[in-house]
Design an enzyme around this catalytic site. Structure first.
Site, PDB file in Angstrom:
ATOM      1  N   ASP A 543       0.842  -1.199   0.000  1.00 28.77           N
ATOM      2  CA  ASP A 543       0.000   0.000   0.000  1.00 28.77           C
ATOM      3  C   ASP A 543       0.875   1.246   0.000  1.00 28.77           C
ATOM      4  O   ASP A 543       2.079   1.191   0.276  1.00 28.77           O
ATOM      5  CB  ASP A 543      -0.956  -0.022   1.211  1.00 28.77           C
ATOM      6  CG  ASP A 543      -0.216  -0.152   2.526  1.00 28.77           C
ATOM      7  OD1 ASP A 543       0.597   0.741   2.842  1.00 28.77           O
ATOM      8  OD2 ASP A 543      -0.442  -1.139   3.259  1.00 28.77           O
ATOM      9  N   GLU A 623      20.434 -22.368 -18.933  1.00 27.26           N
ATOM     10  CA  GLU A 623      19.677 -21.418 -18.101  1.00 27.26           C
ATOM     11  C   GLU A 623      20.604 -20.352 -17.519  1.00 27.26           C
ATOM     12  O   GLU A 623      20.226 -19.179 -17.404  1.00 27.26           O
ATOM     13  CB  GLU A 623      18.933 -22.163 -16.995  1.00 27.26           C
ATOM     14  CG  GLU A 623      17.712 -22.917 -17.539  1.00 27.26           C
ATOM     15  CD  GLU A 623      17.028 -23.807 -16.504  1.00 27.26           C
ATOM     16  OE1 GLU A 623      15.812 -24.019 -16.627  1.00 27.26           O
ATOM     17  OE2 GLU A 623      17.716 -24.310 -15.575  1.00 27.26           O
TER      18      GLU A 623
END
Ligand code: DGJ
Length: 738
Positions: A543, A623
């Site tokens: 928030d 990877e």
């Protein structure tokens, strides 16, 4: 009062009763009528400063009482007027904004206009985060003072204006000047009655590891309400909602956003009244809330950031991104480049030692990663999540020495070093609890709920905060720690403080949040160079309140790239992409079991503050090469993702791909990403919108080298000539050509 030429955005009529707040593209108007009721007249597309009280249709609607000042006029009723500050118990039967229990036991709140003041700067709220002024841009403030009709209670309304971002803020302060104490049983940050429009509410709901799913619902006579009573803003509803015109989309329609700068219990609601006016409200949730105010005491609400767009949701989001990035986020990393991090949580969980951590760091460093974050399990007795919280002392046996020694080894590799804390919690199996059982919230005579087998510290207590401040700063200073992940892993209940007076228990949820803010403020003041990443089991406290302290927040515990699309999509309506903590993790994914291409995981994590959460020693050479490429890509596009304009290219309705785009502020380049979310036989083409390119500039598309004007790309969009398999992704760059 500042000179008129210094005040650009707040316009007041000569008689001092009509207030028009002007931003670049929006206007907000209110009027103190002849009975001193503060009427809400307008919030929308920019207009002039003419008095709009003529828009109000006054009629006797029946069962709508009339205040004494109306005399025989049955058409004047607080129950039907569009208001800024609806009272309670005195004739407005809609949802109120403020509820007061007086010393005689009566419930009544009836605030009337008294005076106003204009400030040529933003307002601050004691102990709470709020938008702040910068050297580049200062806000303006209108303070309206209201008095309660039959008591000595004063209400100060704060309206902040940030012109460029089309932002108006609201907050309020209630002061008890009377001789007797009062109980404040509800006080929201704002209320407004929107007169004639039909709205839909967009809100963001979810659960742990599946936060901020966007949902949309018409606002009718049944109330649309969301909120949290969990002590945190929560995974379940985010304290930010949009009221938009029916059918509004990314580029069309009027939208009003409301975002609370607060990390605790909240409510947001919209409801049509009998006249079809929409009452829109937001603030601290009244459940379990009651503030006792003695003579001379005051209560301040958190700030709500309102913003308006007349051209759809994208503009609204961009306004929020800008205001939060520039006027909420603070500290050394507000604009400084954030390090690409590797976090050991999903790599090891609690099962690590110094050797394992150093190996992860060594491999990460070789691949270009810039910071190692040591997660949960380095302190006290903490081999699982059943013990140790509160004992913020390094487990030197497990770590083979002090934290300073480990940090030094990491720093010598040329990497930064970060550390996990969960300051607000305590395990019953901890030395701290054995020494201070009364530091945990627990109601006498009741056994408190356990959640993750932990209790919540009474953050309202000064001694608790002092202990935590000393522990955190000592460890950070001693080990020269560069980053802290501040976690919080349960909802708050069984609230009772052993030091608060019994008639103050209704204050504890709010005082808990104030306590957290106080500790954060003092901690950051003591460690100003730190990068703080917020976290509450992922995005349980994602928030604007927390963003004042931590410019990035671990957005979700869910690292599945496909689920992240929806979580990051929902987050993007209000919060800048730079605040999204986003990591590449292993597959099958630990939360969903899904397997997605490594490249897609990188492309999704690139839309955030980027990092890894895996043991890089266990991935293939191919990877590892991809990690190097992703790291390079992150550097290439950092300015776009952290400072650029963000566009959602796909929306809520079901489709088989998701796409988004970043455009540089100078429109010199853009990055568009597409992820195929669903696959069918005989695949249909992927055609996506392109947004935000300068109309008259030419851009080359990285896919096929095609050069077109921004105007053409913006209107004709882009078709992929390759078939993406399920979960595959593709990045497309548009570069300006001379
Ligand atoms: C919840 C966080 O979201 C995770 O990333 C991790 O830090 C764990 N807590 C550790 O307990």
């Amino acid at each position: 009062m500042p000179q008129e030429e210094e005040i650009m955005a707040i316009k007041v009529s000569e008689n001092g009763r009509l207030f028009t707040l002007q931003t670049k593209d929006s206007s907000y108007q209110m009027f103190a009528d002849d009975k001193n009721v503060l009427l809400h007249l307008y919030y929308g597309e920019k207009i002039g400063e003419e008095n709009l009280s003529g828009l109000i249709f006054c009629t006797d609607m029946g069962f709508a009482g009339n205040p004494e000042e109306a005399g025989p006029n049955r058409k004047y009723s607080l129950d039907t007027l569009p208001q800024e500050i609806p009272g309670s118990g005195v004739g407005d039967f809609r949802d109120d904004m403020i509820e007061i229990r007086h010393a005689d036991g009566s419930f009544a709140a009836d605030f009337r206009f008294d005076s106003f003041e204009i400030l040529d700067h933003s307002y601050a709220i004691p102990g709470m985060p709020a938008l702040y002024d910068t050297e580049e841009e200062k806000g303006e403030t209108l303070v309206i003072t209201m008095t309660e009709k039959a008591s000595d209670i004063v209400l100060k309304l704060f309206y902040g204006v940030f012109e460029k971002e089309n932002v108006i803020t609201r907050a309020a302060r209630l002061e008890n000047h009377g001789e007797t104490a009062i109980e404040l049983e509800k006080m929201l940050s704002f209320s407004m009655d929107l007169m004639y429009e039909n709205y839909e509410m967009i809100y963001f709901s979810g659960r742990h590891a599946m936060e901020r799913t966007a949902e949309r619902i018409p606002v009718q006579h049944a109330k649309v309400e969301i909120g949290s009573t969990r002590g945190t803003s929560s995974h379940h509803y985010n304290p930010a909602v949009i009221l938009c015109e029916e059918g509004a989309d990314e580029t069309h329609g009027s939208c009003i956003g409301a975002c609370l700068v607060y990390s605790g219990n909240f409510v947001a609601a919209a409801q049509k009244d009998q006249k079809n006016q929409t009452r829109f409200q937001m603030g601290i949730h009244p459940t379990n809330f009651c503030f006792h105010l003695e003579k001379g005491e005051a209560f301040d609400t958190p700030q709500a950031i309102l913003s308006y767009s007349g051209t759809g949701l994208t503009k609204l989001s961009q306004q929020y991104h800008e205001i939060i990035r520039e006027h909420i986020c603070r500290g050394a990393y507000k604009h400084a480049k954030r390090p690409i991090l590797i976090n050991n949580w999903e790599a090891t969980y609690f099962n690590f030692n110094e050797e394992k951590i150093l190996k992860i760091a060594e491999q990460a460093q070789k691949l270009g990663i810039e910071m190692l974050v040591l997660d949960d399990g380095w302190f006290g007795k903490r081999e699982d999540d059943n013990s140790g919280l509160g004992d913020w002392f390094v487990n030197e046996k497990k770590m083979n020495g002090s934290m300073a020694q480990l940090a030094e080894k990491i720093h010598k590799m040329g990497m930064k070093f970060g550390l996990w804390f969960e300051p607000e919690m305590i395990s019953e199996d901890s030395d701290l609890y054995r020494a201070h059982p009364d530091w945990a919230f627990a109601i006498p005579g009741r056994v408190p709920n356990h959640s993750r087998n932990q209790l919540v510290l009474d953050m309202t207590r000064e001694d608790v905060r002092e202990y935590l401040l000393e522990r955190l700063t000592t460890i950070v200073h001693d080990a020269k720690i560069d980053y802290v992940k501040w976690d919080m892993n349960r909802s708050v209940c069984d609230v009772y403080s052993h030091v608060a007076a019994q008639n103050r228990n209704g204050e504890l949820y709010h005082r808990y949040v104030l306590g957290v803010y106080d500790l954060l403020e003092r901690f950051l003041a003591a460690c100003p160079d730190l990068l703080l990443e917020g976290c509450s089991g992922g995005g349980g406290r994602y928030d604007a309140g927390m963003m004042y302290y931590s410019p990035q927040i671990w957005c979700s515990d869910n690292t599945d790239a496909i689920n992240r699309l929806s979580i990051q999509y929902g987050s993007s309506f209000f919060y800048p992409i730079s605040t999204v903590g986003s990591h590449v993790s292993v597959c099958p994914n630990h939360q969903t079991g899904r397997v997605t291409p490594f490249r897609t995981r990188g492309d999704v994590a690139l839309a955030g503050s980027f990092g890894y959460e895996m043991d890089l020693n266990k991935i293939s050479d191919e990877e590892k090469e991809m990690v190097k490429e992703q790291v390079a890509t992150m550097h290439t596009y950092y300015d776009l993702t952290h400072e650029g304009l963000y566009y959602r290219l796909t929306g809520l309705k079901k489709q088989d791909f998701m796409a988004w785009e970043f455009v540089a502020k100078d429109q010199s380049r853009a990055l568009l990403t597409i992820v195929k979310t669903d696959a069918e036989g005989n695949m249909l083409p992927v055609h996506t919108k392109v947004c935000g390119l300068a109309e008259n500039k030419l851009y080359r598309c990285s896919l096929d080298g095609e050069i077109r004007s921004g105007r053409t790309w913006n209107r004709a969009g882009l078709t992929l000539h390759q078939v993406l398999k399920e979960y595959e992704s593709i990045r497309v760059e548009f570069t300006e050509v001379e």
